[in-house]
Design an enzyme around this catalytic site. Sequence first.
Site, short mmCIF file in Angstrom:
data_model
loop_
_atom_site.label_atom_id
_atom_site.label_comp_id
_atom_site.label_asym_id
_atom_site.label_seq_id
_atom_site.Cartn_x
_atom_site.Cartn_y
_atom_site.Cartn_z
N HIS A 1 -40.23 -70.20 87.80
CA HIS A 1 -39.38 -70.43 87.02
C HIS A 1 -39.19 -69.24 86.16
O HIS A 1 -37.88 -69.15 85.56
CB HIS A 1 -39.68 -71.61 86.09
CG HIS A 1 -39.29 -73.04 86.83
ND1 HIS A 1 -38.44 -73.97 86.54
CD2 HIS A 1 -39.80 -73.41 88.02
CE1 HIS A 1 -38.43 -74.83 87.37
NE2 HIS A 1 -39.27 -74.69 88.33
N HIS B 1 -45.92 -75.33 97.22
CA HIS B 1 -45.75 -77.02 97.01
C HIS B 1 -47.00 -77.73 97.83
O HIS B 1 -47.01 -79.01 97.82
CB HIS B 1 -44.39 -77.52 97.89
CG HIS B 1 -43.17 -77.11 97.07
ND1 HIS B 1 -41.91 -77.24 97.40
CD2 HIS B 1 -43.17 -76.57 95.81
CE1 HIS B 1 -41.10 -77.03 96.33
NE2 HIS B 1 -41.83 -76.62 95.33
#
Length: 317
Positions: free
Chosen positions: A111, A232
Amino acid sequence: MRLGVSKHVVRCSIGTVSGDSKTHFPAKSQRSSFSTVKFRSDNGSSDLAVSSSSRRELICIVTWPCLLPLVGCLPANALQAGAKEYLLIKEEVRKVLSKGKAAGVLRLVFHDAGTFDIDDNTGGMNGSLVYELERPENAGLKRSVKVLQKAKTQIDAIQPVSWADMIAVAGAEAVEICGGPPIQVSLGRLDALVPDPEGRLPEESLNASALKKCFQSKGLSTQELVALSGAHTIGSKGFGSPNSFDNSYYKILLEKPWTSSGGMSSMIGLPSDHALVEDDECLRWIKKYADSENLFFEDFKNAYVKLVNSGARWKNM
């Protein structure tokens, strides 16, 4: 400046450090004050001392394997050893990091760096995330920033560190603590003093074509998109053990469990994860990584280093 490159692979050690000061984020980055650092080469030769007074004549590059491909694309100051500072950051991060917190800390990397735009060379790995925690796409990241703040406070009392460097190193530690590959990153990033533009992170609903276009705008290839998506494998996305960094992500993608009716399996992954396996170019890499965890680890490591250098501004030594 004359650049002298040591051909020795070097080792260094640092004792336990401690400190107790209060720091509030976001903190402005400060110029590093390099002290004399001693290295011992693998061949047993005598110690090599590098001091701040000699850096105009000698820069000793610590030849970590993952840094070698970057020699040509990073400024000399970013390649300067700084081994003592690096180990200090690692040591303090390990004190606050656990497997259960690893996914959130790794998410900070994506991010922060994910705002990079290659066309205008803005955004990227610059610590601006600490100004952007109220944005919807960054929901839940305050907790991870607070985890790193504890370590940063201790580090700043000894050697000031930017948020960009802090997040880059902590993300690498999060991968390793969960069983992933060791990743070494360079130090010397400067922090931004304002937030990055909004709307630059890839949305979870994007299809494969849009994902590839988004990553291309950040200078990342389809192969790097697929490799980085393997992050992930840890966390709550449902790809294997939430605390184990391995290639389960790719194996489960090939099974497409979300296509079954009802049950928890339909909730595995994000729409953007599901989209990858429907794209022929992405599928080719998914199959490679499902077959070889070693290949995945190597490609993830290289893509991670590229990601955390995206858009970085480096200290002028």
